[in-house]
Design a protein around this motif. Sequence first.
Motif, PDB file in Angstrom:
ATOM      1  N   ALA A 188       0.814  -1.220   0.000  1.00 20.87           N
ATOM      2  CA  ALA A 188       0.000   0.000   0.000  1.00 20.87           C
ATOM      3  C   ALA A 188       0.846   1.268   0.000  1.00 20.87           C
ATOM      4  N   ILE A 189       2.119   1.172   0.412  1.00 18.73           N
ATOM      5  CA  ILE A 189       3.001   2.351   0.367  1.00 18.73           C
ATOM      6  C   ILE A 189       3.980   2.243  -0.795  1.00 18.73           C
ATOM      7  N   GLY A 190       3.696   1.315  -1.713  1.00 21.91           N
ATOM      8  CA  GLY A 190       4.507   1.199  -2.919  1.00 21.91           C
ATOM      9  C   GLY A 190       5.706   0.296  -2.809  1.00 21.91           C
ATOM     10  N   VAL A 191       5.757  -0.559  -1.782  1.00 26.12           N
ATOM     11  CA  VAL A 191       6.870  -1.492  -1.608  1.00 26.12           C
ATOM     12  C   VAL A 191       6.424  -2.880  -2.070  1.00 26.12           C
ATOM     13  N   LYS A 192       6.989  -3.341  -3.151  1.00 29.65           N
ATOM     14  CA  LYS A 192       6.653  -4.667  -3.658  1.00 29.65           C
ATOM     15  C   LYS A 192       7.209  -5.723  -2.705  1.00 29.65           C
ATOM     16  N   THR A 193       6.363  -6.673  -2.309  1.00 29.88           N
ATOM     17  CA  THR A 193       6.749  -7.604  -1.250  1.00 29.88           C
ATOM     18  C   THR A 193       6.492  -9.050  -1.668  1.00 29.88           C
ATOM     19  N   THR A 194       7.481  -9.884  -1.473  1.00 27.01           N
ATOM     20  CA  THR A 194       7.311 -11.324  -1.616  1.00 27.01           C
ATOM     21  C   THR A 194       7.526 -11.972  -0.255  1.00 27.01           C
ATOM     22  N   LEU A 195       6.785 -13.032   0.010  1.00 27.34           N
ATOM     23  CA  LEU A 195       6.839 -13.718   1.301  1.00 27.34           C
ATOM     24  C   LEU A 195       7.543 -15.063   1.156  1.00 27.34           C
ATOM     25  N   GLU A 196       8.400 -15.360   2.095  1.00 23.62           N
ATOM     26  CA  GLU A 196       9.153 -16.607   2.036  1.00 23.62           C
ATOM     27  C   GLU A 196       9.205 -17.289   3.401  1.00 23.62           C
ATOM     28  N   PRO A 197       8.047 -17.804   3.893  1.00 16.54           N
ATOM     29  CA  PRO A 197       8.092 -18.589   5.125  1.00 16.54           C
ATOM     30  C   PRO A 197       8.783 -19.920   4.863  1.00 16.54           C
ATOM     31  N   GLN A 198       9.538 -20.380   5.833  1.00 12.26           N
ATOM     32  CA  GLN A 198      10.287 -21.621   5.628  1.00 12.26           C
ATOM     33  C   GLN A 198      10.656 -22.248   6.954  1.00 12.26           C
ATOM     34  N   ASP A 199      11.093 -23.476   6.870  1.00 11.55           N
ATOM     35  CA  ASP A 199      11.541 -24.182   8.067  1.00 11.55           C
ATOM     36  C   ASP A 199      12.614 -23.355   8.761  1.00 11.55           C
ATOM     37  N   THR A 200      12.478 -23.252  10.078  1.00 14.30           N
ATOM     38  CA  THR A 200      13.378 -22.384  10.830  1.00 14.30           C
ATOM     39  C   THR A 200      14.837 -22.795  10.677  1.00 14.30           C
ATOM     40  N   ALA A 201      15.088 -24.105  10.706  1.00 18.45           N
ATOM     41  CA  ALA A 201      16.469 -24.570  10.568  1.00 18.45           C
ATOM     42  C   ALA A 201      17.045 -24.143   9.228  1.00 18.45           C
ATOM     43  N   ALA A 202      16.234 -24.244   8.179  1.00 13.09           N
ATOM     44  CA  ALA A 202      16.709 -23.848   6.846  1.00 13.09           C
ATOM     45  C   ALA A 202      16.982 -22.350   6.791  1.00 13.09           C
ATOM     46  N   LEU A 203      16.085 -21.569   7.399  1.00 13.26           N
ATOM     47  CA  LEU A 203      16.254 -20.118   7.385  1.00 13.26           C
ATOM     48  C   LEU A 203      17.557 -19.702   8.041  1.00 13.26           C
ATOM     49  N   PHE A 204      17.815 -20.235   9.231  1.00 14.37           N
ATOM     50  CA  PHE A 204      19.001 -19.786   9.950  1.00 14.37           C
ATOM     51  C   PHE A 204      20.278 -20.479   9.484  1.00 14.37           C
ATOM     52  N   ALA A 205      20.133 -21.575   8.771  1.00 17.66           N
ATOM     53  CA  ALA A 205      21.314 -22.149   8.129  1.00 17.66           C
ATOM     54  C   ALA A 205      21.856 -21.173   7.085  1.00 17.66           C
ATOM     55  N   LYS A 206      20.931 -20.505   6.385  1.00 16.34           N
ATOM     56  CA  LYS A 206      21.352 -19.492   5.408  1.00 16.34           C
ATOM     57  C   LYS A 206      22.061 -18.341   6.112  1.00 16.34           C
ATOM     58  N   MET A 207      21.538 -17.944   7.267  1.00 14.18           N
ATOM     59  CA  MET A 207      22.141 -16.830   7.974  1.00 14.18           C
ATOM     60  C   MET A 207      23.478 -17.225   8.578  1.00 14.18           C
ATOM     61  N   ASP A 208      23.592 -18.491   8.984  1.00 11.30           N
ATOM     62  CA  ASP A 208      24.876 -18.983   9.489  1.00 11.30           C
ATOM     63  C   ASP A 208      25.963 -18.855   8.423  1.00 11.30           C
ATOM     64  N   GLN A 209      25.545 -19.074   7.211  1.00 15.29           N
ATOM     65  CA  GLN A 209      26.489 -19.015   6.096  1.00 15.29           C
ATOM     66  C   GLN A 209      26.653 -17.586   5.582  1.00 15.29           C
ATOM     67  N   PHE A 210      26.020 -16.629   6.312  1.00 21.55           N
ATOM     68  CA  PHE A 210      26.077 -15.211   5.956  1.00 21.55           C
ATOM     69  C   PHE A 210      25.581 -14.962   4.530  1.00 21.55           C
ATOM     70  N   GLN A 211      24.573 -15.798   4.156  1.00 24.66           N
ATOM     71  CA  GLN A 211      23.904 -15.510   2.893  1.00 24.66           C
ATOM     72  C   GLN A 211      23.122 -14.211   3.047  1.00 24.66           C
ATOM     73  N   ASP A 212      22.977 -13.502   1.976  1.00 30.59           N
ATOM     74  CA  ASP A 212      22.333 -12.197   2.047  1.00 30.59           C
ATOM     75  C   ASP A 212      20.842 -12.347   2.315  1.00 30.59           C
ATOM     76  N   TYR A 213      20.288 -11.404   3.042  1.00 32.94           N
ATOM     77  CA  TYR A 213      18.860 -11.335   3.264  1.00 32.94           C
ATOM     78  C   TYR A 213      18.504  -9.877   3.488  1.00 32.94           C
ATOM     79  N   GLN A 214      17.217  -9.596   3.488  1.00 28.29           N
ATOM     80  CA  GLN A 214      16.768  -8.224   3.700  1.00 28.29           C
ATOM     81  C   GLN A 214      16.063  -8.073   5.049  1.00 28.29           C
ATOM     82  N   VAL A 215      14.946  -8.780   5.207  1.00 30.64           N
ATOM     83  CA  VAL A 215      14.154  -8.669   6.429  1.00 30.64           C
ATOM     84  C   VAL A 215      13.695 -10.060   6.844  1.00 30.64           C
ATOM     85  N   VAL A 216      13.709 -10.314   8.149  1.00 30.13           N
ATOM     86  CA  VAL A 216      13.239 -11.582   8.708  1.00 30.13           C
ATOM     87  C   VAL A 216      12.152 -11.302   9.731  1.00 30.13           C
ATOM     88  N   ALA A 217      11.085 -12.109   9.702  1.00 31.66           N
ATOM     89  CA  ALA A 217      10.054 -12.081  10.735  1.00 31.66           C
ATOM     90  C   ALA A 217      10.146 -13.371  11.539  1.00 31.66           C
TER      91      ALA A 217
END
Length: 535
Positions: free
Chosen positions: A396-425
């Motif tokens: 609604a404020i002009g920010v195009k958004t895609t959602l990527e819910p995923q298994d928690t272990a998979a999500l933080f495995a990416k962060m452990d590897q310092f893979q790039d991300y923008q925002v996490v909920a």
Amino acid sequence: MSSDFSRRDFLRYSGATGAAAFIAATLSACSGGPASTGSVGSGTNKDLITAVIGYGNDQSWDPTQTASAFAMAGISHIYEGLLDTDPITREPYPALATALPADVNATSWKFTLREGAKWHDGQPVTADDVVFTFQRVLDPEANVLVGNFFKSWLQEVKKIDDRNVELVFKFPFPDAAPRLTIAKIMPKHVFGRPGAWDTAKSGKTVGSGPYRQTAHNPKSNTSFEAFADYNGPRPATAKQMNWLTIVDAAARVAKISGGSAEAQIADNIPYANVEQLKQQGLSVEGGAGMNHMFLMFNTGTKPFDDVRVRQALHYAIDKKKLIDVALKGHGTASSSFLNEGHPDHKRASVVYDYDPDKAKALLKEAGVTNLTINLMSVNVSWIVDCLPTIASSWEAIGVKTTLEPQDTAALFAKMDQFQDYQVVAAASNPNQFGMDPDLIMRYNYVAGGLWMKYAHYDGGKDAKALFAMMDKATEEPDKAKKIAAVHAYLDVIAEQAVLYPVVHTELMTAWDPKKLSGVRAQPYPGINMLQAKRV
């Protein structure tokens, strides 16, 4: 076991929040499997309490490392601290120690251990076990999770004789009394052996508490029985307990529903099932506390290094719609990092009330246009329910958004590897450990801590200034001045919005009052059965 506290270990410990700072044991809801059939017939066996826990039991059971909702709840029945706290009032009481400290403002506290206290293997509890436990808590190489709650104020723990110990503080710290419940005393003769901490992670427990573990089946169930030699203040009220891990909401609700219900109590009740269960005659009560959904930004990636962008995305969220639709009214919009029911809550200097016009203005001021965001999240059911409202608010404020819910272990495995991300909920609930603001904030905001590294925040001058403010507040002896200092750094955390709550939610517990008495719903994941009885 390696002394390095890796994020992968941390994830496993935390149930993931669960707390990954976990993700606070709420995230441990992401794992778990089918319930055991070992409690069939339990509805008529008045020697047995059967419980359904909505989180996995397959994370770490090491009390110094875990934030798993299931494990922490079980540990509170198996182990004792020198002092423990009531699970609801959070008032401290003597557990392995014989008395509360006489002077909470002293820089040295001495404790005498309860005479006749035994470990579940029959060995006596001694001062050596206390020293052993605190050495691990304070060990910079082990770098255990609970160490964050002690290192700033506890200098050392010394043995006086076999039944007496002394805690030496760096400065007066009256909040230490309730905090001592976090340091569950563990037997040196069991966990001082090579490789023993790995067995603790995998489920081995030897405590001094009212219940001993009798079986542990990851992704199925954990069972307990009353410890006959327990001589402490809160004895077991049932001969046996069987806790089933059922992460699937529908299966969990079915287990306590109807006339042939197998279990007498279940936690993590979905908001949509509350009225249904009440109509069946069950008691369903909530506990409002720190349980929250937060957004964490990668401040090492543009444009999220700009505080105006982070603030804009918070202002843009229609929190009333989120609470009404996704949480069925069981939540409140955050007005501080602390929830509004917290005794030290104060409305922050910056509060992200729904204001899409302000959000647009901040983005314009920051020179940000055509922003596209990939919002990653854990797949905890209520978090996933919130995502569409966040996406529609940002669109609604002009920010195009895609959602990527995923298994928690998979999500933080990416962060452990310092893979790039923008925002996490994700979800978090520091109330599992305690209530004082210093503890709550050090759960996430710690120099060198995992969350701060994930946010790429803790190396900057803003972070260093914040951590200095936090340390100063910790050391302040005057209660009023301490709270004022806490409010000052909470304002900074609110303004910076690096890792910040969107909403605080209510956790629901259901039980059959015709079969179970003395239940008190708690405002953090898990259950406490130390005062509950079969009827």
